[in-house]
Write an enzyme that holds these catalytic residues in place. Sequence first.
Site, mmCIF file in Angstrom:
data_model
loop_
_atom_site.group_PDB
_atom_site.id
_atom_site.type_symbol
_atom_site.label_atom_id
_atom_site.label_comp_id
_atom_site.label_asym_id
_atom_site.label_seq_id
_atom_site.Cartn_x
_atom_site.Cartn_y
_atom_site.Cartn_z
ATOM 1 N N TYR A 199 -26.576 12.512 8.314
ATOM 2 C CA TYR A 199 -26.189 11.672 7.282
ATOM 3 C C TYR A 199 -25.678 12.602 6.134
ATOM 4 C CZ TYR A 199 -26.640 8.197 3.623
ATOM 5 O OH TYR A 199 -26.319 7.489 2.348
ATOM 6 N N PHE A 222 2.646 0.488 -5.909
ATOM 7 C CA PHE A 222 2.098 0.071 -4.696
ATOM 8 C C PHE A 222 1.180 -0.976 -4.879
ATOM 9 C CE2 PHE A 222 -0.431 0.421 -0.864
ATOM 10 C CZ PHE A 222 0.635 -0.008 0.260
ATOM 11 N N THR A 223 1.117 -1.951 -3.893
ATOM 12 C CA THR A 223 0.026 -3.050 -4.001
ATOM 13 C C THR A 223 -1.405 -2.712 -4.355
ATOM 14 O OG1 THR A 223 -0.112 -3.095 -1.637
ATOM 15 C CG2 THR A 223 1.482 -4.470 -2.513
ATOM 16 N N LYS A 230 -1.633 7.024 7.689
ATOM 17 C CA LYS A 230 -0.545 7.334 7.889
ATOM 18 C C LYS A 230 0.005 8.700 8.458
ATOM 19 C CE LYS A 230 -0.789 3.598 5.065
ATOM 20 N NZ LYS A 230 -1.820 3.232 4.456
ATOM 21 N N ARG A 255 8.115 -7.314 2.398
ATOM 22 C CA ARG A 255 7.798 -6.608 1.047
ATOM 23 C C ARG A 255 8.821 -6.778 0.059
ATOM 24 N NH1 ARG A 255 3.124 -5.210 0.957
ATOM 25 N NH2 ARG A 255 2.338 -2.917 1.794
ATOM 26 N N ASP A 300 -0.178 9.946 -5.114
ATOM 27 C CA ASP A 300 -0.310 9.260 -3.793
ATOM 28 C C ASP A 300 0.478 9.935 -2.631
ATOM 29 O OD1 ASP A 300 -0.341 7.528 -1.713
ATOM 30 O OD2 ASP A 300 -0.071 5.577 -2.818
ATOM 31 N N PHE A 311 -0.278 -11.329 -0.223
ATOM 32 C CA PHE A 311 0.494 -11.075 1.005
ATOM 33 C C PHE A 311 -0.156 -11.036 2.292
ATOM 34 C CE2 PHE A 311 -0.086 -6.707 1.854
ATOM 35 C CZ PHE A 311 -0.570 -5.971 0.568
HETATM 36 C C1 PLP Z 1 1.757 4.444 -0.397
HETATM 37 C C2 PLP Z 1 0.427 3.834 -0.163
HETATM 38 N N1 PLP Z 1 -0.690 4.058 -0.885
HETATM 39 C C3 PLP Z 1 -1.820 3.774 -0.885
HETATM 40 C C4 PLP Z 1 -2.082 2.863 0.430
HETATM 41 C C5 PLP Z 1 -3.493 2.253 0.498
HETATM 42 O O1 PLP Z 1 -4.092 3.025 1.671
HETATM 43 P P1 PLP Z 1 -5.235 2.028 2.778
HETATM 44 O O2 PLP Z 1 -4.527 0.821 3.327
HETATM 45 O O3 PLP Z 1 -5.553 3.010 3.534
HETATM 46 O O4 PLP Z 1 -6.185 1.475 1.858
HETATM 47 C C6 PLP Z 1 -1.016 2.666 1.312
HETATM 48 C C7 PLP Z 1 -1.402 1.745 2.581
HETATM 49 O O5 PLP Z 1 -1.165 0.953 2.693
HETATM 50 C C8 PLP Z 1 0.217 3.161 1.130
HETATM 51 O O6 PLP Z 1 1.241 3.060 1.937
#
Ligand code: PLP
Length: 438
Positions: free
Chosen positions: A54, A106-107, A240, A364, A197, A430
Site C-alpha cells: 500500500y 485542452f478539454t 500518450k 475536435r 502539459d 463530446f
Molecule cells: C494534451 C492533453 N492534456 C491532458 C489530457 C488528459 O489526460 P487523461 O486523458 O489521461 O486524463 C490529454 C488526454 O486526453 C491530452 O491530450
Amino acid sequence: MTTPGQRKKALQEAGFNTFLLRSEDVYIDLLTDSGTSAMSDSQWAGMMQGDEAYAGSRNFYNLEKVIREVYGYQYIIPTHQGRGAENILSRILIRKGDIVPGNMYFTTTRLHQELAGGKFEDIIIDEAHDPESEFPFKGNVSLDKLDKLVQQYGAGRIPYVSIATSVNMAGGQPISMNNLKELRAYTSKHNIRIIHDMTRVAENAFFIQQREKGYEKKSVAAIVREICSYTDGATMSAKKDALVNIGGFLAVNDWHVFEEARNMVVVYEGLHTYGGLAGRDMEAMAIGIQESVSDDHIRARIGQVIYLGEKMIDYGIPIVRPIGGHGIFVDAKKFLPHIPQDCYPAQTLAAEIYLDSGIRTMERGVVSAGRKANGKNYYPKLELVRFTIPRRVYTQAHMDVIAESTLRVYERKARIKGLTMVYEPKYLRFFQARFQKL
Ligand SMILES: Cc1ncc(COP(=O)(O)O)c(C=O)c1O
C-alpha cells in the site's frame, strides 16, 4: 470486420457519436492515442515486478528516479491519469477570478481550471487557428497577447501560464525552444509560473530537432530535458508519450506546492506513493518514459503519421498543415463546406468515415469546445476530425486503408447531411452527447 448494415445499426445505437461505439464494432481504431499504444516486452516484464505494497512501493521510487532523470522535475505525485493531476494542481494554484493564459485550450485542462474558479485565455499565435498556415511552430505563444492580459489584470491574478507541448487541439503542433525561452524570461520578470502539459513532450522535441536551428544534432532526450527546464511544474497523461495503458503524474519543483499536492492526492486519488495506480502500472510507466525519448522510436512513430498525412495530401483531402505529431487532423469545414458549424460538420464526418470502413475517428470542433460559463457555445475556428495514431500498433498497410476510405467519403461529400444534437451532458459533452441525422 463489419458489413455496411452492421455499421449503420451500430452508429445509430451510438447516437452518431464515435465515443459510444463498442470497440468490437470498430476495424481500425483512431479514436485516440491515449492508452491505446502497445506496451513493449520490457514494459510487460516490468509489470511482473509490481510491488503492490500500500505504501512506499519500490515501483514508486523507480518512477520518481526516472522522472527526475528524464524530465528533471524534483517532486512527483502519481495520479490515475492526466486529469487527476490537472484537478489537484488547479485546486492548489487557482483562486476564484484568476486568469489562466495558455497555448490553446485542452478539454479536461480548461474544465479543471474553470471548476477551480479560473478563466482560460487563449494566447497561442494566430497561425495556430489557420489550418493552412505552414508555420513550423504553431504551438508558440504570443507574448503580446500575454502582455495584454498582464496589463489588464495584473500579474497577481495570473497563477501560471499553461503551456502544452505538441498542442493537441491545434493538430499536434509544436512550440519552439526559442519561444519557450522568451516566455521563461517574460514570466520570470513578472513572477508568474509556467505549468507544462507534457503529455506529448517527446513528440514536440522531435519537431524541434527537425526544424529548429541549433538542435539538429541534439538527441530527443536532451531536448525534452531542456524543454522541462524552462517550466516550473507539469501535468502528465502518461497514456500518450509514455506508452502505458493507464497512468499519469503531477511534477513540481516547488516544495510548498508539492506538500499541498501530496496532501490533496489522498482525497482524490490515493496515497502519494501510488496515486490511483497499481505498483505494476508505475513500473510500466517508468520503463515507457525511458523508451519514449529514444530517437529511433520517435522517428518511426512520427514517420508513420507523416506517411498517412502525405497520402491524404496527395489525394487532395484538406488536412491541418504542417502534419502534426500524433495524428492527422482533417479540416471538416473545407471537407463539408455546405454544412454549417451548428450542424456539426466534424461530428458528421467522423460518423461517415465509420460508416464507410469501420474506422473510428473523433470530432475536435464545436462539440469538443463545449459552452462558456454564460451558457453560450464556443465556436472554435478549427473544426477538425482527428485520426489519432496509437503508437506501435498499426502497419503502413492500415495507413493505406485509412487514406483510401477517407478518399471514398470525400468523393461523395456533396450528398452528406449534417446532424442535430439530441442529448447534451453537462461536462465534456463530446464524450457522451447523442445526435440524429438532419
Ligand atoms: C494534451 C492533453 N492534456 C491532458 C489530457 C488528459 O489526460 P487523461 O486523458 O489521461 O486524463 C490529454 C488526454 O486526453 C491530452 O491530450
